[in-house]
Design a protein around this motif. Sequence first.
Motif, short mmCIF file in Angstrom:
data_model
loop_
_atom_site.label_atom_id
_atom_site.label_comp_id
_atom_site.label_asym_id
_atom_site.label_seq_id
_atom_site.Cartn_x
_atom_site.Cartn_y
_atom_site.Cartn_z
N GLY A 1 0.82 -1.21 0.00
CA GLY A 1 0.00 0.00 0.00
C GLY A 1 0.84 1.25 0.00
N SER A 2 1.97 1.21 0.67
CA SER A 2 2.91 2.33 0.74
C SER A 2 4.29 1.74 1.06
N ASP A 3 5.16 2.55 1.67
CA ASP A 3 6.47 2.03 2.04
C ASP A 3 6.39 1.06 3.21
N VAL A 4 5.50 1.35 4.15
CA VAL A 4 5.38 0.52 5.35
C VAL A 4 3.90 0.33 5.67
N GLN A 5 3.57 -0.88 6.10
CA GLN A 5 2.19 -1.19 6.50
C GLN A 5 2.20 -1.72 7.93
N ALA A 6 1.33 -1.19 8.76
CA ALA A 6 1.20 -1.63 10.15
C ALA A 6 -0.24 -2.05 10.40
N ARG A 7 -0.45 -3.30 10.78
CA ARG A 7 -1.80 -3.80 11.03
C ARG A 7 -2.18 -3.52 12.49
N ILE A 8 -3.37 -2.97 12.65
CA ILE A 8 -3.85 -2.58 13.98
C ILE A 8 -5.25 -3.15 14.19
N ASP A 9 -5.78 -2.96 15.39
CA ASP A 9 -7.15 -3.38 15.69
C ASP A 9 -8.12 -2.29 15.29
#
Length: 506
Positions: free
Chosen positions: A181-189
């Motif tokens: 999606g971009s440079d970095v992806q962080a999955r959250i709740d």
Amino acid sequence: LGPGGALAASASDEAAWTAGAAGIAAVAAIAIVSTVSFLRQSEHHRGRLRLVGAFPWELVLIGLSLLILQRLRSGGAVVVDRSLGTTAPSLLLFAFPIAFLAGFVALVARAVVLVLRWARGRSGGWGTPAYLAVHRLAARSRLTLLLIAAAGLCLGLFVQAQTVARSMRTTVDAKAGVYVGSDVQARIDGVNATPRTFPLPVTRAVRRLQAGELRPGVPFDLLAIDAESFASTAFWDPAFSSEPLETLLDRISEPSGGGLPVLMASAPNAFPDSITLDRQTLPIEIVGRATAFPGMTSLRPLVVVDARHLLDAFGDAPNPLTVPGASDELWIRGTPRAARAALAELDYTPSLVLTADEVKDISYISAVIDTFLVMNGLGVLAALLVLAAMLMYLQARQRAEIVSYGLSLRMGMRSSGHLVAIAIEVGAMLVIAYVAGTVLAVVAALLTVPLLDPIESIPPDPITVVPVVLVALAAPALLLVALAGGWLTERRARSADLGQVMRLAD
């Protein structure tokens, strides 16, 4: 040197056998060239060699290249190593551009020789330098043909290798950017709040795989985004759509009096007027299309909506973005180190952090790119070989025509005119070879790049990138080489003792 990964047990043995075979082939090539050169001096064999030389061998190479292309398109572009479970580029990928360029450049060179023979009788009014250049090129038509064909092949291989290597890099970057999606992806709740103050550009997106159906039996993935912050953060390549990303986002963020405004990606033949999501049918209005879009993880159609509009369309129904199958993510633009440092300052800890660099760090992808980078290096060496061949050609020309040069000066021709004539002679061969080699190299790349999809399950299709700047810079460089070679030859000719040379000629 790289990339890291498993090494087949037979790799060293195969490399040793290949090196030995290459040495034998080199000796055989030298023997063949020496034999042909010897037979050319024999009056008995000269006529037979002329028949062999007159045969249009380029047609054989063209036919061979077309057969190789057919084999590549039928699934021969990659080789599977079953013992390691890996794939590698087929040798046919490297044989095709050589045969393709050699055949068609030789065909162009043969056509140029015919034009030179036609122009030789009409060059009287073109000025002394052009007259001399045309007559010299036409007088040694076989040498002219060989030089143009060899230069076009070498320069074409250089451009083709550059094009394929850059295309592979661009394609891998695009696929990794689309997947993450971009440079970095962080999955959250879903209960975690979107950070209001963040040191890097950030946007929130929710992905649902196989969220519903466009029509019975045709599932789609759903991507709900924040249209206001999406453009400044998400990965985007202009090749994804004929319209700018900002224009597409403006359309889905504006309220619509009809159905829910959506963007459709990877679905050129789909024209639904509604979608089924969580057993609810929502009327939609397709306001834009793209061949690929950030957030795609498969070749399924992707429906992109503004998260607020989607929630408004559902009304009092359960939130479709908080179901167990939804992936709530923060997309961040910036270096992985800076992104991880910024995420560490949040009040909550992401369950998973994924970077585009990690997606690109796949042995097979690195092997394909590195292989064509090696071809790129060979192309550079081939281009240098062309320059060396031209300098040898000029030296041979100087020794062969020093007498005619001296007579021309005695008859009133200026040395500057002789310099221009040499520059036109060499420059014409280089420019013709470069133009033909470049055009054919781009055609060869257009035919082979689509066969080198490193991650077939993720859009977009392979993107062909032509090194326009490099091609533009190389053209004047070749002209400078022609001028420098002409100046060097002219200088050596002027320094020769013409009287001594003419006595030896008598």
